[in-house]
Design a protein around this motif. Structure first.
Motif, mmCIF file in Angstrom:
data_model
loop_
_atom_site.group_PDB
_atom_site.id
_atom_site.type_symbol
_atom_site.label_atom_id
_atom_site.label_comp_id
_atom_site.label_asym_id
_atom_site.label_seq_id
_atom_site.Cartn_x
_atom_site.Cartn_y
_atom_site.Cartn_z
ATOM 1 N N GLY A 1 -10.553 5.609 -5.528
ATOM 2 C CA GLY A 1 -10.829 5.404 -6.945
ATOM 3 C C GLY A 1 -9.990 4.316 -7.583
ATOM 4 O O GLY A 1 -10.263 3.894 -8.700
ATOM 5 N N ARG A 2 -8.962 3.865 -6.886
ATOM 6 C CA ARG A 2 -8.089 2.789 -7.391
ATOM 7 C C ARG A 2 -8.272 1.500 -6.614
ATOM 8 O O ARG A 2 -8.010 0.421 -7.130
ATOM 9 C CB ARG A 2 -6.627 3.203 -7.293
ATOM 10 N N VAL A 3 -8.672 1.638 -5.351
ATOM 11 C CA VAL A 3 -8.787 0.493 -4.443
ATOM 12 C C VAL A 3 -10.144 0.549 -3.759
ATOM 13 O O VAL A 3 -10.643 1.644 -3.458
ATOM 14 C CB VAL A 3 -7.668 0.547 -3.361
ATOM 15 N N ARG A 4 -10.709 -0.604 -3.512
ATOM 16 C CA ARG A 4 -11.889 -0.692 -2.651
ATOM 17 C C ARG A 4 -11.763 -1.937 -1.787
ATOM 18 O O ARG A 4 -11.101 -2.912 -2.159
ATOM 19 C CB ARG A 4 -13.190 -0.678 -3.446
ATOM 20 N N ARG B 1 0.800 -1.233 0.000
ATOM 21 C CA ARG B 1 0.000 0.000 0.000
ATOM 22 C C ARG B 1 0.830 1.278 0.000
ATOM 23 O O ARG B 1 0.373 2.313 -0.490
ATOM 24 C CB ARG B 1 -0.975 0.014 1.169
ATOM 25 N N ASP B 2 2.056 1.242 0.530
ATOM 26 C CA ASP B 2 2.862 2.458 0.587
ATOM 27 C C ASP B 2 3.871 2.560 -0.553
ATOM 28 O O ASP B 2 4.642 3.525 -0.603
ATOM 29 C CB ASP B 2 3.594 2.529 1.931
ATOM 30 N N VAL B 3 3.874 1.598 -1.461
ATOM 31 C CA VAL B 3 4.801 1.646 -2.594
ATOM 32 C C VAL B 3 4.331 2.750 -3.543
ATOM 33 O O VAL B 3 3.177 2.805 -3.931
ATOM 34 C CB VAL B 3 4.851 0.285 -3.331
ATOM 35 N N ARG B 4 5.231 3.648 -3.876
ATOM 36 C CA ARG B 4 4.920 4.736 -4.794
ATOM 37 C C ARG B 4 5.961 4.749 -5.893
ATOM 38 O O ARG B 4 7.125 4.566 -5.621
ATOM 39 C CB ARG B 4 4.898 6.090 -4.081
ATOM 40 N N PRO B 5 5.587 4.948 -7.124
ATOM 41 C CA PRO B 5 4.206 5.145 -7.524
ATOM 42 C C PRO B 5 3.408 3.844 -7.384
ATOM 43 O O PRO B 5 3.971 2.745 -7.441
ATOM 44 C CB PRO B 5 4.311 5.567 -8.993
ATOM 45 N N TRP B 6 2.088 3.975 -7.214
ATOM 46 C CA TRP B 6 1.195 2.821 -7.115
ATOM 47 C C TRP B 6 1.296 2.065 -8.435
ATOM 48 O O TRP B 6 1.082 2.621 -9.498
ATOM 49 C CB TRP B 6 -0.227 3.312 -6.860
ATOM 50 N N PHE B 7 1.683 0.812 -8.380
ATOM 51 C CA PHE B 7 1.989 0.107 -9.621
ATOM 52 C C PHE B 7 0.858 -0.731 -10.194
ATOM 53 O O PHE B 7 1.014 -1.312 -11.256
ATOM 54 C CB PHE B 7 3.257 -0.740 -9.476
ATOM 55 N N TYR B 8 -0.293 -0.759 -9.550
ATOM 56 C CA TYR B 8 -1.427 -1.483 -10.127
ATOM 57 C C TYR B 8 -2.183 -0.536 -11.049
ATOM 58 O O TYR B 8 -2.699 0.482 -10.611
ATOM 59 C CB TYR B 8 -2.356 -2.023 -9.035
#
Length: 178
Positions: free
Chosen positions: A88-91, A59-66
């Protein structure tokens, strides 16, 4: 019909993370000059399903790679707000694997990337995985979080391809036997 797909790396002794969930050993072995096929794989999926443990590890990896919408299956997180930077990217959802796949199919998804040891194990047990790409990293951890757990019965696989990389990674693709 919706299909579940696995694309994951393990240590040579079959662990996806250390006992505490740490995956730095994996990130350190990633050679950006090698194309292991992840980008091509992601282009073919509509959504990602992962468990809480995997989400907490990344969750803290930036940039978000998904680059696809992520559904985190977790009874613990189901009532929690999504972090603002991932809105908007995760739920989060407390749904069962079957309910999650039914929901995503109703939303138009056909190919879902299933990620995380316990989630993969549960999806395999329920027959919700069609194929798996497993990359073995040349490191022995000795203990950790296993990719595969106990199964109620044998799960037969059909080998489709194996390739090796100069870094020592060995990647095999399997289809689940009908």
């Amino acid at each position: 019909m919706i299909k579940g797909h696995v694309f994951i790396a393990t240590s040579l002794d079959g662990f996806i993370a250390r006992d505490d969930g740490e995956i730095e050993w994996l990130l350190e072995r990633d050679d950006p000059s090698e194309n292991h096929g992840m980008d091509d794989f992601i282009e073919k999926v509509d959504a990602v399903i992962m468990g809480r443990g995997t989400f907490e590890a990344v969750r803290d990896v930036r940039p978000w790679f998904y680059r696809r919408p992520v559904l985190v299956l977790s009874a613990t997180l189901a009532d929690q707000p999504v972090p603002d930077e991932l809105e908007g990217r995760v739920r989060f959802s407390g749904k069962s694997p079957e309910q999650a796949m039914t929901m995503l199919e109703a939303e138009g998804c056909r190919h879902v990337y299933v990620d995380g040891g316990l989630v993969i194990q549960s999806f395999l047990q329920l027959g919700l995985i069609d194929d798996m790409t497993i990359t073995r990293v040349p490191i022995l951890l000795g203990s950790g979080r296993s990719l595969f757990g106990p199964t109620a019965s044998d799960i037969c696989l059909i080998h489709e391809e194996t390739r090796s990389f100069p870094s020592g990674l060995v990647q095999s693709r399997y289809r689940l036997a009908a």
